[in-house]
Write a protein that holds these residues in place. Sequence first.
Motif, PDB file in Angstrom:
ATOM      1  N   UNK A  59      15.335   5.464  22.890  1.00  0.00           N
ATOM      2  CA  UNK A  59      14.470   4.310  22.110  1.00  0.00           C
ATOM      3  C   UNK A  59      15.316   3.208  21.512  1.00  0.00           C
ATOM      4  N   UNK A  60      16.779   3.423  21.392  1.00  0.00           N
ATOM      5  CA  UNK A  60      17.219   2.507  20.973  1.00  0.00           C
ATOM      6  C   UNK A  60      17.743   1.510  22.129  1.00  0.00           C
ATOM      7  N   UNK A  61      18.059   2.190  23.148  1.00  0.00           N
ATOM      8  CA  UNK A  61      18.580   1.388  24.360  1.00  0.00           C
ATOM      9  C   UNK A  61      17.266   0.659  24.816  1.00  0.00           C
ATOM     10  N   UNK A  62      15.911   1.051  24.803  1.00  0.00           N
ATOM     11  CA  UNK A  62      14.796   0.274  24.958  1.00  0.00           C
ATOM     12  C   UNK A  62      14.566  -1.071  24.310  1.00  0.00           C
ATOM     13  N   UNK A  63      15.067  -0.757  22.864  1.00  0.00           N
ATOM     14  CA  UNK A  63      14.918  -1.892  22.050  1.00  0.00           C
ATOM     15  C   UNK A  63      16.111  -2.864  22.294  1.00  0.00           C
ATOM     16  N   UNK A  64      17.146  -2.451  22.384  1.00  0.00           N
ATOM     17  CA  UNK A  64      18.129  -3.311  22.631  1.00  0.00           C
ATOM     18  C   UNK A  64      18.020  -4.101  24.075  1.00  0.00           C
ATOM     19  N   UNK A  65      17.687  -3.218  24.878  1.00  0.00           N
ATOM     20  CA  UNK A  65      17.561  -3.847  26.485  1.00  0.00           C
ATOM     21  C   UNK A  65      16.451  -4.998  26.373  1.00  0.00           C
ATOM     22  N   UNK A  66      15.416  -4.895  25.318  1.00  0.00           N
ATOM     23  CA  UNK A  66      14.433  -5.921  25.168  1.00  0.00           C
ATOM     24  C   UNK A  66      14.908  -7.129  24.633  1.00  0.00           C
ATOM     25  N   UNK A  67      16.008  -6.918  23.972  1.00  0.00           N
ATOM     26  CA  UNK A  67      16.494  -8.249  22.897  1.00  0.00           C
ATOM     27  C   UNK A  67      17.981  -8.767  23.767  1.00  0.00           C
ATOM     28  N   UNK A  68      18.513  -8.017  24.499  1.00  0.00           N
ATOM     29  CA  UNK A  68      19.671  -8.299  25.209  1.00  0.00           C
ATOM     30  C   UNK A  68      19.696  -9.359  26.335  1.00  0.00           C
ATOM     31  N   UNK A  69      20.633 -10.250  26.404  1.00  0.00           N
ATOM     32  CA  UNK A  69      20.694 -10.947  27.632  1.00  0.00           C
ATOM     33  C   UNK A  69      19.466 -12.179  27.480  1.00  0.00           C
ATOM     34  N   UNK A  70      19.276 -12.345  26.265  1.00  0.00           N
ATOM     35  CA  UNK A  70      18.269 -13.307  26.040  1.00  0.00           C
ATOM     36  C   UNK A  70      18.699 -14.512  25.042  1.00  0.00           C
ATOM     37  N   UNK A  71      18.116 -15.572  25.194  1.00  0.00           N
ATOM     38  CA  UNK A  71      18.242 -16.619  23.990  1.00  0.00           C
ATOM     39  C   UNK A  71      17.077 -16.347  22.920  1.00  0.00           C
ATOM     40  N   UNK A  72      17.469 -15.737  21.886  1.00  0.00           N
ATOM     41  CA  UNK A  72      16.635 -15.411  21.138  1.00  0.00           C
ATOM     42  C   UNK A  72      15.704 -16.552  20.365  1.00  0.00           C
ATOM     43  N   UNK A  73      16.385 -17.760  20.504  1.00  0.00           N
ATOM     44  CA  UNK A  73      15.716 -18.880  19.987  1.00  0.00           C
ATOM     45  C   UNK A  73      14.342 -19.187  20.827  1.00  0.00           C
ATOM     46  N   UNK A  74      14.263 -18.490  22.057  1.00  0.00           N
ATOM     47  CA  UNK A  74      13.259 -18.882  22.932  1.00  0.00           C
ATOM     48  C   UNK A  74      12.229 -17.700  22.979  1.00  0.00           C
ATOM     49  N   UNK A  75      12.295 -16.616  21.913  1.00  0.00           N
ATOM     50  CA  UNK A  75      11.549 -15.478  21.768  1.00  0.00           C
ATOM     51  C   UNK A  75      10.517 -15.636  20.693  1.00  0.00           C
ATOM     52  N   UNK A  76       9.226 -15.561  21.276  1.00  0.00           N
ATOM     53  CA  UNK A  76       8.158 -15.720  20.041  1.00  0.00           C
ATOM     54  C   UNK A  76       8.019 -15.106  19.030  1.00  0.00           C
ATOM     55  N   UNK A  77       8.727 -13.704  18.909  1.00  0.00           N
ATOM     56  CA  UNK A  77       8.753 -12.893  17.795  1.00  0.00           C
ATOM     57  C   UNK A  77       9.830 -13.429  16.768  1.00  0.00           C
ATOM     58  N   UNK A  78      10.469 -14.500  17.259  1.00  0.00           N
ATOM     59  CA  UNK A  78      11.659 -15.054  16.217  1.00  0.00           C
ATOM     60  C   UNK A  78      11.402 -16.491  16.031  1.00  0.00           C
ATOM     61  N   UNK A  79      10.113 -17.041  16.490  1.00  0.00           N
ATOM     62  CA  UNK A  79       9.831 -18.442  16.348  1.00  0.00           C
ATOM     63  C   UNK A  79       9.966 -18.798  14.787  1.00  0.00           C
ATOM     64  N   UNK A  80      10.866 -19.767  14.698  1.00  0.00           N
ATOM     65  CA  UNK A  80      11.250 -20.235  13.202  1.00  0.00           C
ATOM     66  C   UNK A  80      11.678 -19.434  12.455  1.00  0.00           C
ATOM     67  N   UNK A  81      12.702 -18.232  12.789  1.00  0.00           N
ATOM     68  CA  UNK A  81      13.393 -17.521  12.061  1.00  0.00           C
ATOM     69  C   UNK A  81      14.879 -17.592  12.386  1.00  0.00           C
ATOM     70  N   UNK A  82      15.958 -17.603  11.666  1.00  0.00           N
ATOM     71  CA  UNK A  82      17.246 -17.484  11.756  1.00  0.00           C
ATOM     72  C   UNK A  82      17.468 -16.118  12.230  1.00  0.00           C
ATOM     73  N   UNK A  83      17.993 -15.951  13.525  1.00  0.00           N
ATOM     74  CA  UNK A  83      18.249 -14.445  13.700  1.00  0.00           C
ATOM     75  C   UNK A  83      19.593 -14.022  13.402  1.00  0.00           C
TER      76      UNK A  83
END
Length: 132
Positions: A59-83
Motif C-alpha cells: 500500500x505504501x509503495x502504491x502511494x509513493x509510486x503515484x507521487x514519485x517522479x512527478x512535478x507536484x506543482x502539476x498535480x491537481x490534488x496539490x493545486x494552490x498548496x505548498x507541498x
Amino acid sequence: MPYTVTVRDHMMVAHSFTGEAFGPAQRLHGATFVVDATFGADELDADGVVVDIGRASAALAEITGALGYRNLDEEPDFAGVNTTTEVLCRTIADRLADAVAAGDLGPAAGLATITVTLHESHIAWASYARPL
C-alpha cells in the motif's frame, strides 16, 4: 500505542514553494524522501500482528509510486498548496487510512493510528500522526 509496525519506502519528487519564507526553494527543485509508515494498535490481532507487513508495504509503495517522479506543482490534488514535507506526510497518511478503510491491508480492526515520517536527510525529517 503499545504495538507498532513500520514499513519503509522512498520517493523522488520535484516541486516549488510559494512565499518568501522559502527563499531559493521557491524555484523548482527536487527532493528525495525516505518514507516511514508506522501503524499503531493497542492490541494484537488474532494472528498476533498489528498489520500484515506485506500488504502495508504494498500500500505504501502504491502511494509513493503515484507521487514519485512527478512535478507536484502539476498535480491537481496539490493545486494552490505548498507541498512541504509536512503536507506530504499528511497526504500519505490520509491515503493509507483510505487503504485501511478499503480493506487493502487485510483485517485491520485493531489498528488505531498511522504515523508517516518523511526523512529529507539524515538530520531533518517531519511526521504526521492521525487516528483511524
